[in-house]
Design a protein around this motif. Structure first.
Motif: not given
Length: 128
Positions: A50-71
């Motif tokens: 929860p304290w990791c800034p890189i982890c926080k930056a990864q979350k929206p990237v993963l969420a956006k890719l989650g809208t891609d039908p391929r995944f």
């Protein structure tokens, strides 16, 4: 109790055909991981804190890719870097912000500290 909830959530998602990836990551547990692999689902294991800034930056990237039908079938499970040290050893994950991709039972790639959408997407494509 948390393991039972996670297992029920993964089971319900698999049965309903809804992507586990489009929702928030599920807490890692072996039952859900093994079930997803046995079902032939692509799996992404994330190591986060929860304290990791890189982890926080990864979350929206993963969420956006989650809208891609391929995944749509991708199951994402999250290991807590601070509290799940045994899992870190089992997956040989030495730092937070690690992404580990599986196609079936085989690890097909991993990334540490990556936040560029194109590179994360390329890692996820290996699971297909």
């Amino acid at each position: 109790m948390q393991t039972r909830r996670s297992l029920l959530a993964v089971s319900a998602l698999m049965l309903s055909g809804i992507s586990a990836f489009a929702a928030a990551p599920l807490p890692f547990n072996w039952t859900a991981f093994d079930a997803a692999q046995a079902a032939g689902k692509p799996v992404l294991v994330t190591v986060s804190a929860p304290w990791c800034p890189i982890c926080k930056a990864q979350k929206p990237v993963l969420a956006k890719l989650g809208t891609d039908p391929r995944f749509a079938g991708l199951v994402i499970l999250e290991i807590d870097f601070d509290t799940q040290k045994e899992l870190l050893r089992r997956f040989n994950a030495r730092s937070q912000s690690t992404l580990i991709a599986f196609k079936g039972k085989d690890e097909v790639g991993r990334s540490v500290g990556e936040t560029q959408a194109e590179w994360v997407e390329a890692l996820l494509e290996k699971t297909l």
